[in-house]
Write an enzyme that holds these catalytic residues in place. Structure first.
Site, mmCIF file in Angstrom:
data_model
loop_
_atom_site.group_PDB
_atom_site.id
_atom_site.type_symbol
_atom_site.label_atom_id
_atom_site.label_comp_id
_atom_site.label_asym_id
_atom_site.label_seq_id
_atom_site.Cartn_x
_atom_site.Cartn_y
_atom_site.Cartn_z
ATOM 1 N N LYS A 260 -16.695 66.878 38.980
ATOM 2 C CA LYS A 260 -15.243 67.013 39.132
ATOM 3 C C LYS A 260 -14.536 65.803 38.527
ATOM 4 O O LYS A 260 -14.787 64.664 38.916
ATOM 5 C CB LYS A 260 -14.882 67.150 40.621
ATOM 6 C CG LYS A 260 -13.373 67.096 40.910
ATOM 7 C CD LYS A 260 -13.059 67.260 42.408
ATOM 8 C CE LYS A 260 -11.574 67.023 42.687
ATOM 9 N NZ LYS A 260 -11.233 67.114 44.138
ATOM 10 N N ASP A 265 -5.323 62.687 41.807
ATOM 11 C CA ASP A 265 -5.028 63.822 42.671
ATOM 12 C C ASP A 265 -3.885 63.459 43.613
ATOM 13 O O ASP A 265 -4.095 62.927 44.706
ATOM 14 C CB ASP A 265 -6.279 64.221 43.466
ATOM 15 C CG ASP A 265 -6.007 65.418 44.378
ATOM 16 O OD1 ASP A 265 -4.945 66.059 44.215
ATOM 17 O OD2 ASP A 265 -6.869 65.709 45.234
ATOM 18 N N LYS A 272 0.400 65.081 48.663
ATOM 19 C CA LYS A 272 -0.259 64.347 49.738
ATOM 20 C C LYS A 272 0.721 63.367 50.372
ATOM 21 O O LYS A 272 1.585 62.824 49.684
ATOM 22 C CB LYS A 272 -1.430 63.530 49.170
ATOM 23 C CG LYS A 272 -2.678 64.327 48.793
ATOM 24 C CD LYS A 272 -3.770 63.402 48.280
ATOM 25 C CE LYS A 272 -4.965 64.179 47.748
ATOM 26 N NZ LYS A 272 -5.709 64.920 48.775
ATOM 27 N N ASP A 283 -10.834 60.418 42.279
ATOM 28 C CA ASP A 283 -11.154 61.842 42.374
ATOM 29 C C ASP A 283 -11.893 62.358 41.132
ATOM 30 O O ASP A 283 -12.149 63.548 41.007
ATOM 31 C CB ASP A 283 -9.866 62.640 42.620
ATOM 32 C CG ASP A 283 -10.120 63.907 43.414
ATOM 33 O OD1 ASP A 283 -11.184 63.991 44.070
ATOM 34 O OD2 ASP A 283 -9.266 64.807 43.374
ATOM 35 N N ASP A 343 -3.404 71.240 46.536
ATOM 36 C CA ASP A 343 -4.263 70.077 46.758
ATOM 37 C C ASP A 343 -5.746 70.464 46.839
ATOM 38 O O ASP A 343 -6.625 69.611 46.819
ATOM 39 C CB ASP A 343 -3.822 69.350 48.036
ATOM 40 C CG ASP A 343 -4.351 67.923 48.094
ATOM 41 O OD1 ASP A 343 -4.868 67.442 47.069
ATOM 42 O OD2 ASP A 343 -4.239 67.301 49.175
ATOM 43 N N GLU A 345 -7.511 71.561 44.539
ATOM 44 C CA GLU A 345 -7.548 71.768 43.084
ATOM 45 C C GLU A 345 -8.940 71.627 42.495
ATOM 46 O O GLU A 345 -9.251 72.244 41.476
ATOM 47 C CB GLU A 345 -6.581 70.790 42.409
ATOM 48 C CG GLU A 345 -7.127 69.373 42.155
ATOM 49 C CD GLU A 345 -7.529 68.599 43.413
ATOM 50 O OE1 GLU A 345 -6.992 68.915 44.498
ATOM 51 O OE2 GLU A 345 -8.390 67.710 43.333
ATOM 52 N N ARG A 347 -11.874 72.653 43.419
ATOM 53 C CA ARG A 347 -12.649 73.899 43.359
ATOM 54 C C ARG A 347 -12.143 74.812 42.258
ATOM 55 O O ARG A 347 -12.910 75.583 41.681
ATOM 56 C CB ARG A 347 -12.639 74.574 44.745
ATOM 57 C CG ARG A 347 -11.287 74.953 45.251
ATOM 58 C CD ARG A 347 -11.267 75.217 46.758
ATOM 59 N NE ARG A 347 -11.207 73.974 47.550
ATOM 60 C CZ ARG A 347 -11.167 73.930 48.870
ATOM 61 N NH1 ARG A 347 -11.229 75.054 49.581
ATOM 62 N NH2 ARG A 347 -11.092 72.772 49.493
HETATM 63 N N1 BES Z 1 -9.759 65.016 46.321
HETATM 64 C C1 BES Z 1 -9.504 65.597 47.583
HETATM 65 C C2 BES Z 1 -10.601 65.319 48.610
HETATM 66 C C3 BES Z 1 -10.779 63.883 49.018
HETATM 67 C C4 BES Z 1 -10.132 63.384 50.125
HETATM 68 C C5 BES Z 1 -11.631 63.062 48.332
HETATM 69 C C6 BES Z 1 -10.304 62.079 50.506
HETATM 70 C C7 BES Z 1 -11.827 61.746 48.706
HETATM 71 C C8 BES Z 1 -11.153 61.252 49.805
HETATM 72 C C9 BES Z 1 -9.365 67.111 47.426
HETATM 73 O O1 BES Z 1 -8.830 67.558 46.245
HETATM 74 C C10 BES Z 1 -8.443 67.574 48.502
HETATM 75 O O2 BES Z 1 -7.305 67.228 48.458
HETATM 76 N N2 BES Z 1 -8.968 68.352 49.443
HETATM 77 C C11 BES Z 1 -8.195 68.870 50.510
HETATM 78 C C12 BES Z 1 -8.533 70.335 50.654
HETATM 79 C C13 BES Z 1 -7.597 71.108 51.532
HETATM 80 C C14 BES Z 1 -6.224 71.159 50.921
HETATM 81 C C15 BES Z 1 -8.150 72.500 51.714
HETATM 82 C C16 BES Z 1 -8.569 68.087 51.769
HETATM 83 O O3 BES Z 1 -9.727 67.684 51.906
HETATM 84 O O4 BES Z 1 -7.692 67.850 52.580
HETATM 85 ZN ZN ZN Z 2 -9.088 66.340 44.607
HETATM 86 MG MG MG Z 3 -6.707 67.618 46.289
#
Ligand code: BES
Ligand code: ZN
Ligand code: MG
Length: 493
Positions: A260, A265, A272, A283, A343, A345, A347
């Protein structure tokens, strides 16, 4: 700026000497010093030093005008010794110099007699790993001077040592390449810039690199990557690295490593909160890991290997062109994705890369992604989550993680949770209807795009890829997590 490491059989009169020893080797280590033995031994006792892991003491000697310091570091019991402990022990020796003001330009390290070649190799990797700090933007640079290190180890020939030394150095070149990419600020490290780094590796033997820009992505139908990336001024890329060194008579597996590569992000329109946005330059750590593996492969040049490094890279930003919640995205696979949360994104861009790997007809694939905060909730900051559709592949990855000293723990793909990513209007939705099991539902989203006949594993590295503050063996920031595990998995180390 570098470490120069040699080996010898005999301890000499150095200013700085380290002893790395098991809890059964105290007497033997102290004995080296002849008439000082008793004094050292008494001092050890006064410090309650028993040679347990993480225990240490320093014995300083001032003799006329010459002073010398001996540090004894415990490794604990032989039966509990792991590669992780050896790596951290070594890394903390060099990192403690980097993070201090000590002007040490040479030292010697006496290794435990119990170390075989593999353990010496892991130790050397640790030494190189600790000698790192990302100080590009600091006016006051860290203490990364040249250090000459003499390793004293009885059980190893000079030629074997040289081989192991070069290997360890090349492996950590890869790991530190990953750290550099992940630590770089997102204004500089855009998808196009990441692609440049990948392309540079293709100047070396057996490596090629193809880069697809935003126009190519649209033409090729890689619309998952395009949609996630189109809200940013920094346009998305898809990077296809290939390492191929196959001899004619041997059958080799064709492996895809997918990483990825979100260079930032922000969450996109599903923005966020401020506190959660900081550190999101990391990210792209999955992509960084894949590039690091290729850097190491290009230096190590292992035989009979065909590896494809696939990197979907984009910047997730809000703006007039950004993709939105309620959009339906149809990417390379032709399967439709209802966007619930912009967010989620990672996947979406990974689904294109997975379909690309399906079409390459690889014999197996592994993806690495900083995919979910939920995985950090489940496993903490030190351990990555593993999900797999194939038991044998998962077992092999866990074995490599153990060899590498990088912690990975398997979590289930739980069919009971499948309904939570079903969509009313599309084939699947990008965010589950329940918060619980967030790392699992993310993994199951990816699984939806994997050809069922191909062994696939997903490693969620959100926790261990990046640390906010330093650890005794580790500089703050990017860790380079995953590179050593993958190189071990590929049989390259
Ligand atoms: N890049 C983030 C996940 C992440 C969070 C990585 C903290 C490292 C540290 C990912 O894109 C994300 O935002 N995931 C969301 C998914 C949710 C919206 C279903 C999450 O984990 O909150
Ligand atoms: Zn992300
Ligand atoms: Mg995200």
């Amino acid at each position: 700026m570098a470490l120069f490491i040699t080996n010898t059989n005999n301890i000499t009169n150095f200013e700085t000497t380290y002893h790395v020893l098991l809890n059964t080797e105290l007497n033997k280590s102290f004995s080296i010093y002849g008439n000082l033995k008793k004094q050292i031994s008494q001092f050890a006792q006064s410090q309650s030093f028993e040679g347990n892991y993480n225990e240490s003491f320093i014995f300083n000697e001032i003799d006329n005008d010459k002073s010398s310091s001996k540090k004894f570091i415990g490794l604990g019991a032989k039966k509990d010794l792991t590669n992780e402990k050896i790596f951290r022990c070594a890394s903390s020796i060099t990192y403690s110099i980097v993070s201090s003001k000590q002007k040490i330009s040479s030292l010697q390290i006496v290794l435990s007699n119990s170390f075989d070649n593999i353990k010496v190799e892991k130790f050397l990797m640790g030494l190189f790993y600790g000698h790192y700090y990302f100080d590009k933007y600091k006016s006051k640079k860290s203490n990364l001077n040249d250090i000459n290190i003499t390793i004293i180890s009885n059980n190893i020939s000079n030629s074997t040592f040289t081989k192991i030394l070069n290997k360890s150095k090349n492996v950590i070149e890869g790991v530190n390449m990953t750290r550099l990419l992940v630590n770089e600020q997102p204004e500089i490290l855009t998808p196009a810039e990441l692609a440049k780094y990948a392309n540079k590796i293709s100047k070396r033997k057996n490596v090629t690199c193809e880069i697809f820009n935003e126009k190519d992505l649209k033409k090729m139908n890689m619309l998952g990557i395009w949609n996630v990336g189109k809200g940013s001024a920094n346009m998305p890329r898809f990077i296809h690295l290939k390492y191929k060194s196959v001899s004619k008579n041997k059958k080799t597996k064709k492996i895809a490593l997918i990483g990825k590569g979100m260079t930032y992000d922000s969450g996109g329109l599903s923005l966020k909160p401020a506190d959660y946005m900081v550190t999101m330059k990391m990210d792209m750590a999955g992509a960084g890991c894949v590039v690091g593996v290729f850097e190491a492969l290009s230096l190590l040049q292992p035989q009979n290997l065909e590896v494809h490094g696939l990197i979907p890279s984009a910047e997730n930003m809000p703006g007039p062109n950004a993709y939105r919640p309620d959009d339906v995205v149809v990417g390379l696979s032709g399967k439709s994705i209802e966007v619930i949360n912009t967010d989620a994104e990672g996947r979406v861009i990974l689904s294109d890369a997975i379909e690309y790997a399906n079409r390459l007809k690889v014999s197996e694939m592994i993806d690495l992604a900083t995919l979910t905060g939920a995985c950090m909730v489940a496993l903490g900051n030190y351990t990555a989550g593993l999900f797999s559709n194939t038991v044998r592949q998962a077992e092999k990855i866990l074995k490599s993680s153990n060899n590498a000293g990088e912690k990975i723990w398997e979590l289930p793909l739980d069919e009971d949770l499948r309904s939570s990513i079903e969509s009313n209007i599309a084939d699947i939705k990008n965010s589950a209807s329940t918060r619980y099991g967030g790392a699992i539902t993310a993994a199951m989203f990816l699984q939806h795009f994997v050809d069922k006949s191909i062994p696939w594993s997903h490693i969620d590295i959100a926790g261990p890829a990046y640390i906010d503050s330093k650890r005794p063996w580790l500089a703050p920031g990017a860790t380079g997590f995953g590179v050593m595990t993958l190189l071990d998995y590929l049989g390259a180390i």
